[in-house]
Design a protein around this motif. Structure first.
Motif, PDB file in Angstrom:
ATOM      1  N   PHE A   1       0.858  -1.186   0.000  1.00 20.92           N
ATOM      2  CA  PHE A   1       0.000   0.000   0.000  1.00 20.92           C
ATOM      3  C   PHE A   1       0.895   1.238   0.000  1.00 20.92           C
TER       4      PHE A   1
ATOM      5  N   SER B   1       0.489  -2.771  -6.276  1.00 20.81           N
ATOM      6  CA  SER B   1       0.594  -1.605  -5.398  1.00 20.81           C
ATOM      7  C   SER B   1      -0.724  -0.846  -5.457  1.00 20.81           C
TER       8      SER B   1
ATOM      9  N   ILE C   1      -3.535   4.391  -1.315  1.00 20.78           N
ATOM     10  CA  ILE C   1      -4.547   4.599  -0.286  1.00 20.78           C
ATOM     11  C   ILE C   1      -5.168   5.987  -0.380  1.00 20.78           C
TER      12      ILE C   1
ATOM     13  N   ILE D   1     -10.777   0.978  -1.529  1.00 20.20           N
ATOM     14  CA  ILE D   1      -9.474   0.884  -0.843  1.00 20.20           C
ATOM     15  C   ILE D   1      -9.666   0.297   0.553  1.00 20.20           C
TER      16      ILE D   1
ATOM     17  N   THR E   1      -7.896  -2.850   2.574  1.00 18.32           N
ATOM     18  CA  THR E   1      -7.084  -2.613   3.774  1.00 18.32           C
ATOM     19  C   THR E   1      -7.736  -3.211   5.013  1.00 18.32           C
TER      20      THR E   1
END
Length: 304
Positions: free
Chosen positions: A92, A127, A130, A170, A174
């Motif tokens: 991230f 990748s 965020i 996102i 996460t």
């Protein structure tokens, strides 16, 4: 060289390999020790870092339906990168990060240069930014910078996937990973932890590696572990058997019991192979001697 002889030398070479690899991968570790009577003072994190950290969720399945945009602006889903054949390294990072994200990406590239597997061939790198304000244009520039530092790629971006998306998507990812971060409006920056994550070919979390410096051996073994033994050589399987992840130290370490078992088994095989070779040679000598003594011309030659 006979097949038995080749097998003998293979085992002779494989066993010390575990020990040599451990010696080359050994790292100094410092531990803070306290006396039984000393007080432990709890250090509370600063306000800016409250709610920032990582809650491990090993084995957790990443949401395959999470929608993002790739460097070309096309809508993709996270599950598109889990083909069931090769593992993935996940990170991230947002593109305007003044320091930490660049440190993580640079450390990742530096470590991957010393990993025998190549991005795009044996595994992929994903990748995810965020920051929902990041765009496919900024991700394309960031990918170009990263790939340029990856010597093994020689400028080929194959296997490097930089994704941007809405905050809801996102957070969807996460949240599963346990990557806790927050936006600081005063600094206009994101406070977040530093780590990379190794995923199985099906998109399950296999390993967390922390910090801004990664041991290539830890990544190599983590990828082997994440690959679940698929398409790995016999030597790599032995490495997985000899090494196990130490959650306290945060890296892979040699397991003495496994090495002793491998060494003991290899010793028995080596001795057995050596004895078999010696016995085979002795039997052939005896057969030649009997053949020579049974020939009439040889007997005549001896009597004369």
């Amino acid at each position: 060289m006979s097949r038995l002889s080749r097998r003998f030398w293979l085992w002779v070479l494989i066993v010390p390999t575990c020990l040599l690899l451990d010696a080359s991968d050994a790292r100094a570790q410092s531990w803070q020790e306290q006396s039984p009577g000393s007080e432990v003072i709890a250090n509370a994190p600063p306000a800016a870092l409250q709610g920032v950290g990582i809650v491990e969720n090993l084995g957790g399945a990443l949401p395959r339906d999470a929608a993002f945009r790739d460097t070309e602006g096309k809508t993709v889903h996270l599950g598109d990168y889990f083909d069931g054949k090769r593992p993935t390294l996940l990170v991230f990072a947002y593109h305007t990060c003044p320091m930490l994200c660049s440190l993580v990406l640079d450390a990742t590239v530096k470590a991957l240069d010393d990993v025998s597997w190549t991005v795009g061939d044996q595994f992929d790198v994903v990748s995810i930014s965020i920051d929902p304000k990041d765009t496919p244009e900024t991700s394309a520039k960031k990918r170009a910078q990263v790939v340029d530092g990856y010597k093994r790629a020689r400028g080929n971006p194959n296997g490097w996937h930089f994704l941007t998306g809405e905050e809801s998507q996102i957070r969807k990812v996460t949240g599963v990973v346990g990557f806790e971060y927050r936006y600081d409006p005063r600094q206009k920056q994101y406070a977040h932890p530093a780590a990379i994550y190794l995923l199985t070919p099906e998109g399950h979390i296999a390993r967390y590696l922390y910090g801004v410096q990664y041991d290539p051996s830890d990544i190599r073994l983590g990828l082997l572990e994440a690959s679940q033994g698929r398409s790995v050589s016999t030597t790599e399987r032995i490495l997985l058997y000899c090494y196990h992840f130490d959650p306290k130290g945060g890296h892979y370490s040699l397991v003495a019991v496994s090495v002793m078992r491998v060494g003991g088994g290899a010793t028995l095989v080596a001795l057995g192979g050596l004895l078999a070779v010696m016995w085979t040679r002795e039997r052939r000598k005896r057969q030649r001697a009997r053949a020579m003594s049974s020939r009439p011309e040889d007997v005549k030659a001896v009597s004369s």
